[in-house]
Write a protein that holds these residues in place. Structure first.
Motif, PDB file in Angstrom:
ATOM      1  N   LYS A  59      -4.601 -13.166   1.465  1.00 21.53           N
ATOM      2  CA  LYS A  59      -5.435 -12.242   2.233  1.00 21.53           C
ATOM      3  C   LYS A  59      -4.556 -11.369   3.127  1.00 21.53           C
ATOM      4  O   LYS A  59      -4.759 -10.163   3.221  1.00 21.53           O
ATOM      5  N   ALA A  64       1.841 -11.153   0.628  1.00 22.46           N
ATOM      6  CA  ALA A  64       1.598 -10.808  -0.772  1.00 22.46           C
ATOM      7  C   ALA A  64       2.900 -10.621  -1.541  1.00 22.46           C
ATOM      8  O   ALA A  64       3.963 -10.385  -0.961  1.00 22.46           O
ATOM      9  N   ARG A  70       0.171  -3.510  -1.428  1.00 22.61           N
ATOM     10  CA  ARG A  70      -1.069  -4.011  -0.808  1.00 22.61           C
ATOM     11  C   ARG A  70      -1.389  -3.220   0.446  1.00 22.61           C
ATOM     12  O   ARG A  70      -2.531  -2.881   0.702  1.00 22.61           O
ATOM     13  N   GLN A  77      -6.259  -7.238  -3.703  1.00 20.16           N
ATOM     14  CA  GLN A  77      -6.053  -8.673  -3.507  1.00 20.16           C
ATOM     15  C   GLN A  77      -6.341  -9.495  -4.759  1.00 20.16           C
ATOM     16  O   GLN A  77      -5.728 -10.534  -4.974  1.00 20.16           O
ATOM     17  N   ASP A  96     -10.775  -5.554  -4.515  1.00 24.09           N
ATOM     18  CA  ASP A  96     -10.715  -6.064  -3.151  1.00 24.09           C
ATOM     19  C   ASP A  96     -11.974  -6.868  -2.842  1.00 24.09           C
ATOM     20  O   ASP A  96     -12.081  -7.458  -1.777  1.00 24.09           O
TER      21      ASP A  96
END
Length: 111
Positions: A59, A64, A70, A77, A96
């Motif tokens: 998240k 990530a 991102r 995600q 997302d």
């Protein structure tokens, strides 16, 4: 215990992971998480060495695999794709919204 909890003990979005897995278990999806991957995943063997794979990234975009992508929004995600025997993705969709991913996965599976 789900593999995700063992393989990714510090994963920050178990809620989304479990929501997706629980929604698609009846369609044959399983927790495919493995600690050598960048993030947890859910998969389904569809035969002939092809798998449907759902990657659930952290998240927090700072955790990530693709931090810059991102943060700039070019990578989402959640990713849903079809992986062939060579590990290449022949189809790939980015989200997302976990609910949208679930709905689209069910449409594809029931088409």
């Amino acid at each position: 215990m789900n593999k995700v909890k063992k393989e990714f003990p510090n994963f920050d979005d178990l809620e989304s992971f479990e929501k997706i897995l629980n929604a698609l278990k009846g369609e044959g999806f399983e927790d495919y998480s493995w600690h050598n991957d960048a993030m947890p995943c859910i998969g389904k063997d569809i035969g002939n060495d092809f798998h449907l794979i759902i990657w659930v990234d952290y998240k927090n975009p700072d955790l990530a695999e693709f931090v810059d992508e991102r943060k700039d929004g070019s990578m989402k995600q959640f990713m849903f794709g079809e992986r062939d025997a060579d590990g290449e993705y022949t189809e790939e969709y980015h989200y997302d919204d976990a609910d949208k991913l679930i709905a689209d996965a069910k449409k594809i599976l029931n088409a």
